[in-house]
Design an enzyme around this catalytic site. Structure first.
Site, PDB file in Angstrom:
ATOM      1  CG  HIS A  13      -2.003   1.021   1.176  1.00 50.63           C
ATOM      2  ND1 HIS A  13      -1.800   2.325   1.594  1.00 50.63           N
ATOM      3  CD2 HIS A  13      -3.280   0.957   0.737  1.00 50.63           C
ATOM      4  CE1 HIS A  13      -2.908   3.012   1.419  1.00 50.63           C
ATOM      5  NE2 HIS A  13      -3.827   2.212   0.896  1.00 50.63           N
ATOM      6  CD  GLU A  46      -5.846   3.215  -3.589  1.00 52.37           C
ATOM      7  OE1 GLU A  46      -6.967   3.447  -3.125  1.00 52.37           O
ATOM      8  OE2 GLU A  46      -4.967   2.593  -2.960  1.00 52.37           O
TER       9      GLU A  46
END
Length: 230
Positions: free
Chosen positions: A97, A145
């Protein structure tokens, strides 16, 4: 055998906004949604200390860790042991992430360790090039993302979603695609699924909503609506 993500999926990732009883309340909502929508895998990401409680008090949702390290039982003080997460009830994990990036070597080791245990991997890619590269690891899910869009309320445009969907599937046909940047409303969820993605998810759009539980319900319903219209 890793966990089954069914036809489509929705991931509620409250990061460190929620923990303890507040997280448990949302877990009960998510668990009921997983029961109500059997064709949608509902996933809840939890802080490590909450994993066992959430997993032991829910039946239908997929409990997900925020990260794990590619180590085996033994030495590794301070590292996150995958075996411990699995024993606590986690059946999936985020990796790489933007708030916890990994080196290539770390990512390879973490994906392998998770898969050895039967845990699903949600690997984050912040560009088309990275999505292609990470597809070669054959993770369960690639989250496309762009870092600059996280939490902004601005979603990836249709062209970016189409390109990343196609790029990942071309290199790893079994890998699922998650489009997650800037998801803030049920309409954002609907558009992500209609782009061809297998799933999507949300953080701030839910935790900062006037009624987080209702927003979670509305977003999962939007996945269902997009599936039925597809």
């Amino acid at each position: 055998m890793t966990v089954d993500f069914k036809g489509k999926f929705f991931i509620f990732n409250p990061k460190s906004y929620l923990y303890g009883e507040n997280l448990m309340e949302m877990a009960r909502v998510a668990d009921q949604l997983a029961l109500d929508y059997p064709d949608i895998a509902v996933v809840l990401t939890c802080p490590y200390a909450d994993l066992y409680r959430i997993a032991s008090q829910t039946q239908h949702l997929i409990v997900c860790a925020q990260h794990l390290d590619g180590i085996e039982p033994g030495r590794g003080m301070g590292a996150v042991l995958a075996d411990s997460l699995y024993a606590a009830g986690a059946r999936a994990t985020f990796l790489n992430h933007a708030e916890h990036p990994l080196s290539s070597a770390q990512l390879v080791a973490s994906v392998k360790r998770a898969h050895d245990l039967g845990m699903a991997t949600i690997v984050c890619a912040d560009s088309l090039a990275e999505a292609r590269a990470l597809s070669l690891l054959e993770p369960t899910i690639v989250l496309c993302e762009p870092t600059e869009l996280i939490g902004t309320g601005q979603t990836s445009d249709d062209a970016y979603m189409a390109m990343t969907n196609q790029a990942v599937k071309a290199l790893s046909p079994r890998t699922l695609i998650m489009q997650g940047a800037g998801i803030m409303t049920p309409e954002d969820v609907y558009r992500a699924i209609r782009s061809g993605a297998d799933g999507t998810g949300c953080t701030s759009g839910i935790v900062k909503a006037p009624d987080p539980a209702q927003m979670l319900k509305d977003m999962v319903a939007a996945v269902d609506r997009a599936m039925k219209e597809g």
